[in-house]
Design a protein around this motif. Structure first.
Motif, PDB file in Angstrom:
ATOM      1  N   SER A 190      12.921   7.576   1.336  1.00  0.00           N
ATOM      2  CA  SER A 190      13.714   7.354   2.543  1.00  0.00           C
ATOM      3  C   SER A 190      12.949   6.577   3.609  1.00  0.00           C
ATOM      4  CB  SER A 190      14.183   8.697   3.122  1.00  0.00           C
ATOM      5  OG  SER A 190      13.080   9.495   3.513  1.00  0.00           O
ATOM      6  N   THR A 191      11.695   6.222   3.340  1.00  0.00           N
ATOM      7  CA  THR A 191      10.857   5.527   4.308  1.00  0.00           C
ATOM      8  C   THR A 191      11.066   4.018   4.218  1.00  0.00           C
ATOM      9  OG1 THR A 191       9.185   7.276   4.193  1.00  0.00           O
ATOM     10  CG2 THR A 191       8.480   5.147   5.066  1.00  0.00           C
ATOM     11  N   LEU A 192      11.307   3.390   5.348  1.00  0.00           N
ATOM     12  CA  LEU A 192      11.505   1.940   5.400  1.00  0.00           C
ATOM     13  C   LEU A 192      10.170   1.242   5.144  1.00  0.00           C
ATOM     14  CD1 LEU A 192      13.746  -0.178   6.069  1.00  0.00           C
ATOM     15  CD2 LEU A 192      12.838  -0.191   8.407  1.00  0.00           C
ATOM     16  N   HIS A 193      10.204   0.250   4.261  1.00  0.00           N
ATOM     17  CA  HIS A 193       8.961  -0.427   3.886  1.00  0.00           C
ATOM     18  C   HIS A 193       9.283  -1.790   3.276  1.00  0.00           C
ATOM     19  CE1 HIS A 193      10.335   1.043   0.003  1.00  0.00           C
ATOM     20  NE2 HIS A 193       9.534   0.153  -0.559  1.00  0.00           N
ATOM     21  N   GLY A 194       8.252  -2.542   2.975  1.00  0.00           N
ATOM     22  CA  GLY A 194       8.403  -3.825   2.289  1.00  0.00           C
ATOM     23  C   GLY A 194       7.042  -4.467   2.127  1.00  0.00           C
ATOM     24  N   ALA A 195       6.926  -5.378   1.167  1.00  0.00           N
ATOM     25  CA  ALA A 195       5.678  -6.121   1.009  1.00  0.00           C
ATOM     26  C   ALA A 195       5.537  -7.124   2.140  1.00  0.00           C
ATOM     27  CB  ALA A 195       5.658  -6.846  -0.337  1.00  0.00           C
ATOM     28  N   GLY A 196       4.320  -7.352   2.564  1.00  0.00           N
ATOM     29  CA  GLY A 196       4.072  -8.391   3.546  1.00  0.00           C
ATOM     30  C   GLY A 196       4.091  -9.763   2.899  1.00  0.00           C
ATOM     31  N   GLY A 197       3.999 -10.804   3.693  1.00  0.00           N
ATOM     32  CA  GLY A 197       3.899 -12.161   3.161  1.00  0.00           C
ATOM     33  C   GLY A 197       2.456 -12.496   2.824  1.00  0.00           C
ATOM     34  N   ASN A 198       2.269 -13.287   1.784  1.00  0.00           N
ATOM     35  CA  ASN A 198       0.919 -13.660   1.366  1.00  0.00           C
ATOM     36  C   ASN A 198       0.563 -15.008   1.974  1.00  0.00           C
ATOM     37  OD1 ASN A 198      -1.507 -14.192   0.134  1.00  0.00           O
ATOM     38  ND2 ASN A 198      -0.837 -13.631  -1.927  1.00  0.00           N
ATOM     39  N   CYS A 199      -0.240 -14.952   3.036  1.00  0.00           N
ATOM     40  CA  CYS A 199      -0.691 -16.171   3.724  1.00  0.00           C
ATOM     41  C   CYS A 199      -2.098 -16.568   3.300  1.00  0.00           C
ATOM     42  CB  CYS A 199      -0.659 -15.953   5.238  1.00  0.00           C
ATOM     43  SG  CYS A 199       0.961 -15.522   5.891  1.00  0.00           S
ATOM     44  N   SER A 200      -2.632 -15.874   2.289  1.00  0.00           N
ATOM     45  CA  SER A 200      -3.997 -16.151   1.850  1.00  0.00           C
ATOM     46  C   SER A 200      -3.987 -17.168   0.716  1.00  0.00           C
ATOM     47  CB  SER A 200      -4.664 -14.856   1.384  1.00  0.00           C
ATOM     48  OG  SER A 200      -4.165 -14.465   0.116  1.00  0.00           O
ATOM     49  N   ALA A 201      -5.167 -17.449   0.171  1.00  0.00           N
ATOM     50  CA  ALA A 201      -5.291 -18.391  -0.934  1.00  0.00           C
ATOM     51  C   ALA A 201      -5.434 -17.689  -2.274  1.00  0.00           C
ATOM     52  CB  ALA A 201      -6.495 -19.307  -0.696  1.00  0.00           C
ATOM     53  N   SER A 202      -5.277 -16.353  -2.290  1.00  0.00           N
ATOM     54  CA  SER A 202      -5.461 -15.606  -3.534  1.00  0.00           C
ATOM     55  C   SER A 202      -4.287 -14.661  -3.756  1.00  0.00           C
ATOM     56  CB  SER A 202      -6.771 -14.816  -3.504  1.00  0.00           C
ATOM     57  OG  SER A 202      -6.787 -13.935  -2.400  1.00  0.00           O
ATOM     58  N   VAL A 203      -4.173 -14.164  -4.992  1.00  0.00           N
ATOM     59  CA  VAL A 203      -3.071 -13.269  -5.311  1.00  0.00           C
ATOM     60  C   VAL A 203      -3.377 -11.855  -4.818  1.00  0.00           C
ATOM     61  CG1 VAL A 203      -2.383 -14.605  -7.330  1.00  0.00           C
ATOM     62  CG2 VAL A 203      -3.963 -12.679  -7.616  1.00  0.00           C
ATOM     63  N   ARG A 204      -2.324 -11.095  -4.596  1.00  0.00           N
ATOM     64  CA  ARG A 204      -2.441  -9.675  -4.258  1.00  0.00           C
ATOM     65  C   ARG A 204      -1.778  -8.895  -5.374  1.00  0.00           C
ATOM     66  NH1 ARG A 204       1.737  -6.063  -1.421  1.00  0.00           N
ATOM     67  NH2 ARG A 204       2.052  -5.810  -3.649  1.00  0.00           N
ATOM     68  N   ARG A 205      -2.551  -8.068  -6.056  1.00  0.00           N
ATOM     69  CA  ARG A 205      -2.045  -7.292  -7.188  1.00  0.00           C
ATOM     70  C   ARG A 205      -1.978  -5.811  -6.850  1.00  0.00           C
ATOM     71  NH1 ARG A 205      -5.176  -9.454 -12.665  1.00  0.00           N
ATOM     72  NH2 ARG A 205      -4.051 -11.465 -12.870  1.00  0.00           N
ATOM     73  N   GLY A 206      -0.932  -5.161  -7.355  1.00  0.00           N
ATOM     74  CA  GLY A 206      -0.806  -3.721  -7.192  1.00  0.00           C
ATOM     75  C   GLY A 206       0.094  -3.132  -8.252  1.00  0.00           C
ATOM     76  N   ILE A 207       0.047  -1.815  -8.362  1.00  0.00           N
ATOM     77  CA  ILE A 207       0.918  -1.071  -9.275  1.00  0.00           C
ATOM     78  C   ILE A 207       1.725  -0.085  -8.446  1.00  0.00           C
ATOM     79  CG2 ILE A 207       0.937   0.777 -11.010  1.00  0.00           C
ATOM     80  CD1 ILE A 207      -1.387  -0.582 -12.365  1.00  0.00           C
ATOM     81  N   ILE A 208       3.028  -0.080  -8.663  1.00  0.00           N
ATOM     82  CA  ILE A 208       3.874   0.924  -8.037  1.00  0.00           C
ATOM     83  C   ILE A 208       4.292   1.938  -9.094  1.00  0.00           C
ATOM     84  CG2 ILE A 208       5.956  -0.507  -8.298  1.00  0.00           C
ATOM     85  CD1 ILE A 208       5.293   1.820  -5.321  1.00  0.00           C
ATOM     86  N   ILE A 209       3.934   3.185  -8.851  1.00  0.00           N
ATOM     87  CA  ILE A 209       4.352   4.296  -9.714  1.00  0.00           C
ATOM     88  C   ILE A 209       5.180   5.225  -8.852  1.00  0.00           C
ATOM     89  CG2 ILE A 209       3.567   6.346 -10.978  1.00  0.00           C
ATOM     90  CD1 ILE A 209       1.126   4.672 -11.846  1.00  0.00           C
ATOM     91  N   SER A 210       6.365   5.569  -9.329  1.00  0.00           N
ATOM     92  CA  SER A 210       7.217   6.429  -8.512  1.00  0.00           C
ATOM     93  C   SER A 210       7.804   7.550  -9.351  1.00  0.00           C
ATOM     94  CB  SER A 210       8.326   5.616  -7.838  1.00  0.00           C
ATOM     95  OG  SER A 210       9.163   4.982  -8.778  1.00  0.00           O
ATOM     96  N   TYR A 211       8.144   8.626  -8.641  1.00  0.00           N
ATOM     97  CA  TYR A 211       8.689   9.836  -9.247  1.00  0.00           C
ATOM     98  C   TYR A 211       9.998  10.165  -8.538  1.00  0.00           C
ATOM     99  CZ  TYR A 211       3.669  10.083 -10.235  1.00  0.00           C
ATOM    100  OH  TYR A 211       2.388   9.782 -10.604  1.00  0.00           O
ATOM    101  N   CYS A 212      10.983  10.626  -9.295  1.00  0.00           N
ATOM    102  CA  CYS A 212      12.269  10.953  -8.683  1.00  0.00           C
ATOM    103  C   CYS A 212      12.773  12.294  -9.205  1.00  0.00           C
ATOM    104  CB  CYS A 212      13.296   9.851  -8.930  1.00  0.00           C
ATOM    105  SG  CYS A 212      13.828   9.669 -10.653  1.00  0.00           S
ATOM    106  N   LEU A 213      13.853  12.758  -8.608  1.00  0.00           N
ATOM    107  CA  LEU A 213      14.469  14.006  -9.038  1.00  0.00           C
ATOM    108  C   LEU A 213      14.855  13.908 -10.508  1.00  0.00           C
ATOM    109  CD1 LEU A 213      16.818  14.672  -5.975  1.00  0.00           C
ATOM    110  CD2 LEU A 213      14.448  15.404  -6.323  1.00  0.00           C
ATOM    111  N   GLY A 214      14.645  14.989 -11.235  1.00  0.00           N
ATOM    112  CA  GLY A 214      14.832  14.960 -12.682  1.00  0.00           C
ATOM    113  C   GLY A 214      16.256  14.766 -13.139  1.00  0.00           C
ATOM    114  N   TRP A 215      17.241  14.923 -12.250  1.00  0.00           N
ATOM    115  CA  TRP A 215      18.634  14.770 -12.645  1.00  0.00           C
ATOM    116  C   TRP A 215      19.207  13.400 -12.276  1.00  0.00           C
ATOM    117  CZ3 TRP A 215      21.240  14.106  -8.066  1.00  0.00           C
ATOM    118  CH2 TRP A 215      20.738  14.746  -6.941  1.00  0.00           C
TER     119      TRP A 215
END
Length: 303
Positions: A190-215
């Motif tokens: 429920s938290t508002l978020h977003g990736a920033g813009g990449n103004c650099s000369a290199s890549v930004r790497r990440g992994i998103i792992i998420s968990y949700c209600l089992g139903w």
């Protein structure tokens, strides 16, 4: 935007992270895992990053690469998914609304130079359920490279979660989650978020792992990502998290049984459906059956 954030040290009690998550809608856990583990995952994923085409569409980003099925792309990703401290956070945040949680997504992301800031969003909007009363999701962003203001670190609006998600304009200024490999950025669906813009000369790497209600229906179709012939080699707890267990009562069954029976191959003969009830339901059922037997012996009411 604010970059001076209050991180939680991984050596502090889990209650500190949980308090931050509930109060602010996010928690940044420093040194949640060894940086060497993250480096090993980055090496494993490097060929896939190189081979993956850029996304299509303004939300995913045309200067961004994404791919899933991470549990089969690196043997080390399971350690992130099953990290005890992070898993405890997810279970504490979601446990009031489900019998068990499940893996929602394991996705690698790479922002290239020139990537625009992502549209601010809440991941709970995938589902059309009641808002402001239930938490559906916990996200964990694991940086593979340093996250900086310049290369597009995750932007989070503090205290924009829960009932505040019903308000159009967040009251708090956004923060930039500048973090290092080994840190974990944890935030609610429920938290508002977003990736920033990449103004650099290199890549930004990440992994998103998420968990949700089992139903819920998860973002990533786990049974297609990890079919039985793949999931059978997972540790039992990880296999259960990817959907090879029933969410009591009886949800997600195969022929009335736990889908993990497919780890032995498809049954050659018909099989019996077997109750999978919560203890409270089992107790109610036992009382009901006892009353029925006392009333008629054969399920009919006594005269």
């Amino acid at each position: 935007m604010i970059t001076d954030i209050a991180p939680v040290d991984s050596h502090q009690p889990p209650s500190a992270s949980m308090r931050a998550l509930k109060e602010n809608g996010y928690a940044i856990v420093r040194e949640a895992v060894p940086a060497e583990l993250i480096a090993a995952i980055d090496r494993d994923l490097d060929p896939r990053y190189a081979a993956t085409p850029f996304c299509e569409g303004g939300f995913y980003g045309t200067r961004t690469k994404r791919f899933g099925r991470l549990l089969i792309r690196s043997p080390h990703v399971g350690a992130l998914v099953m990290n005890p401290a992070i898993l405890a956070l997810a279970e504490a945040a979601l446990g009031d609304w489900c019998e068990r949680i499940q893996l929602n997504l394991a996705q690698a992301i790479e922002l290239h130079p020139g990537a625009l800031p992502q549209f601010p969003h809440r991941d709970q909007d995938m589902w059309q359920g009641t808002l402001g009363e239930v938490e559906y999701l916990v996200n964990v962003m694991w940086p593979l490279t340093p996250f900086t203001t310049e290369n597009g670190a995750t932007i989070i609006w503090p205290k924009s979660h829960g009932l505040e998600a019903l308000i159009e304009e967040p009251a708090e200024e956004p923060i930039i989650a500048e973090t290092m490999p080994g840190d974990a950025i944890v935030f609610l669906g429920s938290t508002l978020h977003g990736a920033g813009g990449n103004c650099s000369a290199s890549v930004r790497r990440g992994i998103i792992i998420s968990y949700c209600l089992g139903w819920l229906k998860p973002y990533e179709n786990q049974w297609l990502a990890y079919p039985p012939d793949v999931a059978k080699d997972f540790p039992p707890e990880l296999a259960a998290l990817t959907g090879y267990v029933q969410h009591r009562p009886n949800l997600g069954n195969f022929e009335g049984q736990c889908p993990s029976i497919l780890f032995r191959g498809y049954p050659p003969d018909p099989i019996a459906a077997v109750d999978a009830l919560r203890p409270d339901q089992q107790a109610l059922l036992a009382d009901y059956i006892g009353d029925q037997r006392s009333a008629g012996g054969d399920g009919t009411l006594a005269a």
